[in-house]
Design a protein around this motif. Sequence first.
Motif, PDB file in Angstrom:
ATOM      1  N   SER A   1       0.821  -1.216   0.000  1.00 52.13           N
ATOM      2  CA  SER A   1       0.000   0.000   0.000  1.00 52.13           C
ATOM      3  C   SER A   1       0.856   1.269   0.000  1.00 52.13           C
ATOM      4  N   ARG A   2       2.046   1.187   0.618  1.00 52.11           N
ATOM      5  CA  ARG A   2       2.913   2.365   0.717  1.00 52.11           C
ATOM      6  C   ARG A   2       3.780   2.570  -0.523  1.00 52.11           C
ATOM      7  N   ALA A  37       2.559   1.519  -3.731  1.00 51.15           N
ATOM      8  CA  ALA A  37       1.693   1.487  -4.912  1.00 51.15           C
ATOM      9  C   ALA A  37       1.617   2.859  -5.581  1.00 51.15           C
ATOM     10  N   THR A  38       1.543   2.868  -6.906  1.00 53.15           N
ATOM     11  CA  THR A  38       1.417   4.119  -7.659  1.00 53.15           C
ATOM     12  C   THR A  38      -0.046   4.461  -7.857  1.00 53.15           C
ATOM     13  N   THR A  39      -0.323   5.753  -7.973  1.00 49.31           N
ATOM     14  CA  THR A  39      -1.681   6.214  -8.257  1.00 49.31           C
ATOM     15  C   THR A  39      -1.671   6.998  -9.566  1.00 49.31           C
ATOM     16  N   THR A  40      -2.746   6.869 -10.309  1.00 51.81           N
ATOM     17  CA  THR A  40      -2.854   7.539 -11.613  1.00 51.81           C
ATOM     18  C   THR A  40      -3.976   8.566 -11.568  1.00 51.81           C
ATOM     19  N   THR A  41      -3.649   9.803 -11.930  1.00 54.73           N
ATOM     20  CA  THR A  41      -4.647  10.872 -11.971  1.00 54.73           C
ATOM     21  C   THR A  41      -4.566  11.581 -13.322  1.00 54.73           C
ATOM     22  N   THR A  60      -1.982  12.212 -18.323  1.00 55.82           N
ATOM     23  CA  THR A  60      -1.987  11.252 -17.212  1.00 55.82           C
ATOM     24  C   THR A  60      -0.809  11.525 -16.289  1.00 55.82           C
ATOM     25  N   ILE A  75       1.222   9.963 -13.096  1.00 58.00           N
ATOM     26  CA  ILE A  75       1.465   8.771 -12.273  1.00 58.00           C
ATOM     27  C   ILE A  75       2.311   9.177 -11.068  1.00 58.00           C
ATOM     28  N   THR A  76       1.785   8.903  -9.863  1.00 60.46           N
ATOM     29  CA  THR A  76       2.469   9.291  -8.625  1.00 60.46           C
ATOM     30  C   THR A  76       2.851   8.049  -7.839  1.00 60.46           C
ATOM     31  N   GLY A 101       3.970   5.814  -4.552  1.00 56.74           N
ATOM     32  CA  GLY A 101       3.635   5.805  -3.135  1.00 56.74           C
ATOM     33  C   GLY A 101       4.764   6.420  -2.326  1.00 56.74           C
TER      34      GLY A 101
END
Length: 461
Positions: A293-294, A296-300, A307, A309-310, A312
Motif C-alpha cells: 500500500s505504501r 503502490a502508484t496512483t494515476t490521476t 496522465t 502517475i504518482t 507511493g
Amino acid sequence: MAGMGIDGLVSGLDTTALITQLMQVEAMPQTLLKSKVTSTQSFITALQGLNTRVASLADAAKAAAKPTSWDAVTATSSGKSVTATATSGAQASSLSFSVDKLASAQTSVSGTVTTLESLLGDPLPSSVTLATGSGATAKATVVDLTDVTDLAGFAAKLNTADTGITASVVKISETESRLQLTAKNTGAVAAFDLHVGTVAEADIQAGTAPAPLIGRAGAIVAAGDAQITLWGNQPVTSATNTFSDVLGGVSITVSALEPTPVTVTVARDNTALKKLASDLVGAVGVVLSEIKSRTATTTTTASDGGTVITAGVLGGDSATRSLNQAIVSAVSYPVDGFSPSEVGIVIGKDGTFTFDEAKFTAAMAADPAKVQRIVSGVAERVAEVATRASDKIDGSLTQKIVNQESFSKNLSSQVEDWDRRLAVRKEGLQKTYSALEVTLSGLNAQSSWLAGQLAGLSSSS
C-alpha cells in the motif's frame, strides 16, 4: 511599514502588491524547503508504521521458532466438577481418580456470652494465643489485648492481628452473643485452637499446652484436606481443592465429590499450534500488505488531460523493496527440502501468503515433528529478517528513521532561517519604496516652484 500607508502617495503605484509579488519570488527557495519538510515527514511516518508492523512480525516469528511453543498441551476432564490446566512442560497422558473429600476451613463458635469477661474470665487476660497446625510444624501467634474491653474490640483485635482467622460477634438475643472464628485457609494445616493467655509454641508442638478456650475438637466445621483416590486404593490429599503436579505440569481442581472415577487427559494442543502457525502467516501478510500500500502508484488526470502517475510514499525506497523481497524469500524457500506449502503456508500468484488450515491439520495428523521442523525453520528465517530491520538499536528501518528525523530537523532549521532572511528583505523593500515616494514628492514640489517662477517671469515681461 505597511501601516505607514506608502501606497501611491506620489507615484500612484500599488507598492504593497508590488512588494508582495517580489517577496513571493524571493520566498521560492523556502517554499521548496517547506514542501521537502512535508514530504520527509510523510516518509518518516510511513517508515514508523512499517517498522512497528515488522517488529510485531519479529515477535510472532520468534514465538513460532521456540521449541517450547511446540510443547503446547491441553488438559480435559470427563467430569464437570473437575477442571484441569496444563503447562507446556506437561506430557501427553491420562489419569483416572475418584473425588472423596473436598477441602474445608474450620469454623468454631464459643458458648453463649454476655461480656468479654464471661468469655475470657475476670480479670481479663493480657493476651490470647492462637495455635495453628499440629505437631512439630504447629505455630503460635500471641495477640496482645491491651485496651480491649468488649467483645467487638476483641473480634477487631483478632481480625487485625496476623492470626489466619476471621472473628465476628453473632448476637443471638438482646443480651447474649457468641463469638465465631473461621480460618482464612482450608486444609488440616489451617486448623486452630484459641488459648487464654500466652502459651509457648514449644508446648503447643509437644502437645502439652493447656486446654483451649475454643478448640478444633468442637468445631462446627472441621478443617479438612481434599482427597482424591488413584487406582482405587491410593489416596492423595491437598490443603486446597487444587492438586498440583499429580501429573507433571498439570493442575487439577475439584468442586464436588465424584465417587465414579473421573479421567483427566493431557494431549497435544492442536488448536494452539494451529494458531501459532496462522499468527505467523498473518503477521507476514500484514507487513507485505503495508509495503504494497505504501509503494503502490496512483494515476490521476492533469488539467491538460494528460496522465499523472504518482509513486507511493515508499515507492522510491530501495530498503523497503529489499525488505519485501527478503521476507518473501524467507517464507517461501524450502526447509530441509520441504516446501512450506506442505504444511499450509501457501504463496499466491500475487505474492501474498495464506494459511491453509486443512493442509496444516492433515500434516499435523500425519507427521507433527515434520510440521514443527518446517514452520520453525520458516519462523527462524523470518525472525532474522524482521529483527535485522526493526531492532530498536541498530535495525535498518530504525536507523533510517533516525537519519530522516535528523534530516527533517535540519530542513526545519533552514526554513526558520529563511523566515528571518525574508523579513529583513521585506523591510528593505518597504524602506526603498517609501524613500522613492519621498523623493518623488520632493521633485514634484521643486517642479511646482519652478513652474511658479516661470509664470512670474512671463507676467513681468
